[in-house]
Scaffold this motif. Sequence first.
Motif, PDB file in Angstrom:
ATOM      1  N   ARG A   1      -7.257   7.192  -6.532  1.00 23.07           N
ATOM      2  CA  ARG A   1      -6.131   7.284  -5.603  1.00 23.07           C
ATOM      3  C   ARG A   1      -6.259   8.545  -4.758  1.00 23.07           C
ATOM      4  O   ARG A   1      -6.578   9.621  -5.250  1.00 23.07           O
ATOM      5  CB  ARG A   1      -4.795   7.304  -6.358  1.00 23.07           C
ATOM      6  N   GLN A   2      -5.995   8.391  -3.482  1.00 29.83           N
ATOM      7  CA  GLN A   2      -6.089   9.499  -2.545  1.00 29.83           C
ATOM      8  C   GLN A   2      -4.799  10.324  -2.549  1.00 29.83           C
ATOM      9  O   GLN A   2      -3.761   9.855  -3.017  1.00 29.83           O
ATOM     10  CB  GLN A   2      -6.354   8.952  -1.144  1.00 29.83           C
ATOM     11  N   PRO A   3      -4.843  11.538  -2.015  1.00 32.86           N
ATOM     12  CA  PRO A   3      -3.618  12.342  -1.933  1.00 32.86           C
ATOM     13  C   PRO A   3      -2.599  11.698  -0.990  1.00 32.86           C
ATOM     14  O   PRO A   3      -2.968  11.045  -0.010  1.00 32.86           O
ATOM     15  CB  PRO A   3      -4.112  13.680  -1.363  1.00 32.86           C
ATOM     16  N   TRP A   4      -1.323  11.886  -1.301  1.00 31.38           N
ATOM     17  CA  TRP A   4      -0.285  11.510  -0.344  1.00 31.38           C
ATOM     18  C   TRP A   4      -0.622  12.113   1.018  1.00 31.38           C
ATOM     19  O   TRP A   4      -1.159  13.221   1.116  1.00 31.38           O
ATOM     20  CB  TRP A   4       1.057  12.074  -0.796  1.00 31.38           C
ATOM     21  N   VAL A   5      -0.257  11.408   2.080  1.00 29.21           N
ATOM     22  CA  VAL A   5      -0.449  11.891   3.448  1.00 29.21           C
ATOM     23  C   VAL A   5       0.783  12.689   3.855  1.00 29.21           C
ATOM     24  O   VAL A   5       1.921  12.254   3.639  1.00 29.21           O
ATOM     25  CB  VAL A   5      -0.681  10.715   4.416  1.00 29.21           C
ATOM     26  N   THR A   6       0.584  13.855   4.453  1.00 25.72           N
ATOM     27  CA  THR A   6       1.694  14.750   4.792  1.00 25.72           C
ATOM     28  C   THR A   6       2.056  14.659   6.272  1.00 25.72           C
ATOM     29  O   THR A   6       1.328  14.072   7.082  1.00 25.72           O
ATOM     30  CB  THR A   6       1.341  16.204   4.468  1.00 25.72           C
TER      31      THR A   6
ATOM     32  N   PHE B   1       9.963  -9.278  -6.759  1.00 26.96           N
ATOM     33  CA  PHE B   1      10.478  -8.158  -5.969  1.00 26.96           C
ATOM     34  C   PHE B   1      10.030  -6.857  -6.617  1.00 26.96           C
ATOM     35  O   PHE B   1       9.799  -6.782  -7.824  1.00 26.96           O
ATOM     36  CB  PHE B   1      12.008  -8.206  -5.853  1.00 26.96           C
ATOM     37  N   ARG B   2       9.890  -5.838  -5.773  1.00 30.14           N
ATOM     38  CA  ARG B   2       9.505  -4.525  -6.294  1.00 30.14           C
ATOM     39  C   ARG B   2       9.961  -3.452  -5.307  1.00 30.14           C
ATOM     40  O   ARG B   2       9.954  -3.668  -4.097  1.00 30.14           O
ATOM     41  CB  ARG B   2       7.994  -4.417  -6.515  1.00 30.14           C
ATOM     42  N   LEU B   3      10.334  -2.314  -5.861  1.00 31.88           N
ATOM     43  CA  LEU B   3      10.662  -1.142  -5.056  1.00 31.88           C
ATOM     44  C   LEU B   3       9.358  -0.391  -4.790  1.00 31.88           C
ATOM     45  O   LEU B   3       8.708   0.086  -5.717  1.00 31.88           O
ATOM     46  CB  LEU B   3      11.652  -0.249  -5.805  1.00 31.88           C
ATOM     47  N   LEU B   4       8.971  -0.310  -3.519  1.00 32.40           N
ATOM     48  CA  LEU B   4       7.735   0.362  -3.141  1.00 32.40           C
ATOM     49  C   LEU B   4       8.055   1.676  -2.431  1.00 32.40           C
ATOM     50  O   LEU B   4       8.969   1.731  -1.615  1.00 32.40           O
ATOM     51  CB  LEU B   4       6.913  -0.520  -2.199  1.00 32.40           C
ATOM     52  N   ASN B   5       7.284   2.701  -2.752  1.00 30.62           N
ATOM     53  CA  ASN B   5       7.372   3.976  -2.040  1.00 30.62           C
ATOM     54  C   ASN B   5       6.239   4.000  -1.022  1.00 30.62           C
ATOM     55  O   ASN B   5       5.052   3.946  -1.379  1.00 30.62           O
ATOM     56  CB  ASN B   5       7.239   5.144  -3.016  1.00 30.62           C
ATOM     57  N   ALA B   6       6.581   4.084   0.254  1.00 29.11           N
ATOM     58  CA  ALA B   6       5.569   4.040   1.314  1.00 29.11           C
ATOM     59  C   ALA B   6       4.501   5.108   1.126  1.00 29.11           C
ATOM     60  O   ALA B   6       3.328   4.881   1.452  1.00 29.11           O
ATOM     61  CB  ALA B   6       6.240   4.190   2.679  1.00 29.11           C
ATOM     62  N   ALA B   7       4.885   6.278   0.597  1.00 27.42           N
ATOM     63  CA  ALA B   7       3.919   7.368   0.417  1.00 27.42           C
ATOM     64  C   ALA B   7       2.775   6.950  -0.499  1.00 27.42           C
ATOM     65  O   ALA B   7       1.649   7.442  -0.363  1.00 27.42           O
ATOM     66  CB  ALA B   7       4.617   8.605  -0.142  1.00 27.42           C
ATOM     67  N   ASP B   8       3.044   6.039  -1.429  1.00 22.00           N
ATOM     68  CA  ASP B   8       2.011   5.591  -2.367  1.00 22.00           C
ATOM     69  C   ASP B   8       0.968   4.701  -1.715  1.00 22.00           C
ATOM     70  O   ASP B   8      -0.018   4.316  -2.365  1.00 22.00           O
ATOM     71  CB  ASP B   8       2.651   4.849  -3.543  1.00 22.00           C
TER      72      ASP B   8
ATOM     73  N   HIS C   1      -2.444   5.842  -3.039  1.00 22.58           N
ATOM     74  CA  HIS C   1      -2.265   7.279  -2.868  1.00 22.58           C
ATOM     75  C   HIS C   1      -1.305   7.804  -3.933  1.00 22.58           C
ATOM     76  O   HIS C   1      -0.538   7.025  -4.525  1.00 22.58           O
ATOM     77  CB  HIS C   1      -1.720   7.602  -1.477  1.00 22.58           C
ATOM     78  N   SER C   2      -1.313   9.102  -4.168  1.00 23.42           N
ATOM     79  CA  SER C   2      -0.451   9.649  -5.218  1.00 23.42           C
ATOM     80  C   SER C   2      -0.024  11.075  -4.913  1.00 23.42           C
ATOM     81  O   SER C   2      -0.720  11.837  -4.222  1.00 23.42           O
ATOM     82  CB  SER C   2      -1.177   9.635  -6.570  1.00 23.42           C
ATOM     83  N   GLU C   3       1.140  11.441  -5.454  1.00 21.14           N
ATOM     84  CA  GLU C   3       1.616  12.817  -5.387  1.00 21.14           C
ATOM     85  C   GLU C   3       0.672  13.731  -6.153  1.00 21.14           C
ATOM     86  O   GLU C   3       0.396  14.852  -5.731  1.00 21.14           O
ATOM     87  CB  GLU C   3       3.026  12.905  -5.957  1.00 21.14           C
TER      88      GLU C   3
END
Length: 388
Positions: A262-267, A175-182, A212-214
């Motif tokens: 890694r690409q920029p986060w999508v806004t 299991f893992r906590l994923l951030n969709a933005a990543d 992707h990354s902040e």
Amino acid sequence: MSSIELFAGAGGLAMGMANAGFQHSAVVEWDKDACQTIRENRHHYDSHGEDFVLFDGDARDFDLTPFVDDVEIISGGPPCQPFSLGGKHKGNLDERDMFPVAVRAVNRAMPKAFIFENVKGLLRQSFASYFEYIYLQLSYPDKPKRAKESWEDHLGRLEALHSSGKQRPTYNVCFRLLNAADYGIPQKRERVFIVGFRSDLKVEWSFPEPTHSEYGLLHSKWITGEYWKRHKIPKSKRPQAPPNIEARLQRLEAAKKHAPGRQPWVTVRDAISDLPNPEKSSPGLFEIPNHVFNPGARSYKGHTGSPYDEPSKTLKAGAHGVPGGENMLVKDDGSVRYFTVREAARIQTFPDNYVFHGAWSETMRQLGNAVPVKLAQVVAQSVAAVLR
């Protein structure tokens, strides 16, 4: 590879699974409006060669018998309100807790793998014992709770079995906590994914790495300016860079929140800026399904909306089907308006021709409960790769 989707909602996880190459034998959902949404969008699944059974009813009443020897993976998002930070936090005491149904389905079908998704609140300290119980039940689904046995006693029995080493787990569970933005979704949406493989398959698998990354977004906005150039925003209309941006980038880099490639986060702007303004009548506006302005948005404590130039805040279903104020866009002038259903669908990475059924509050509830299609696809593709 055949699959069964439980607790399908509006079909975000199911569609991501289909895009990854899984073919649904059955899709199970009790909500009438969500079922109608799936029916009206069946062509999205038919394009993958699927002819699935849509079970419009309680997952507890779904008969797995016809699918037992055929299903290779079970997936779904057991209703999350029992563990949601925005809910009543009753956990296993909440009658909406459907994890026991998910475990029984795995025990009945013994698929090669399963994928379940749930809210971040499932990992809260107050639910730690029950999350361990979920984990061990999915590891040993063939050791079900006995009649009149409490869940605490069943947990103790599973702990004793697990620690003794006398029997290897039936499923190896991660299991893992994923951030969709990543993963390129225009939304800061943290969700727990629980993935298991039948241990006799001896599968080696890990969660896909972020793409992707902040860091990438901050760098493209405040160091290179590429973000503003791409959106054709002149320097005179760009916001001021936040103070100490270099130090913030260094902290992200030190925390390993940055990796080459890694690409920029999508806004939000990336996701919806090409849609017509729903507050103004414009050519093509009414050709876009579900893109209708809903008035009455306002900010209040804890609900301030999503800035245009960041991934959105987590879209929420809201208590009693009424979406919270976070399902709003903060416009360039600082005022707020509700996202249209189509804008929210883009934020959840549904295609533009995926039409949602129901009133505005109902469709927003469907979207607030959904798994982003693209995130589901990323996880499902990684599972499909090792099963093949």
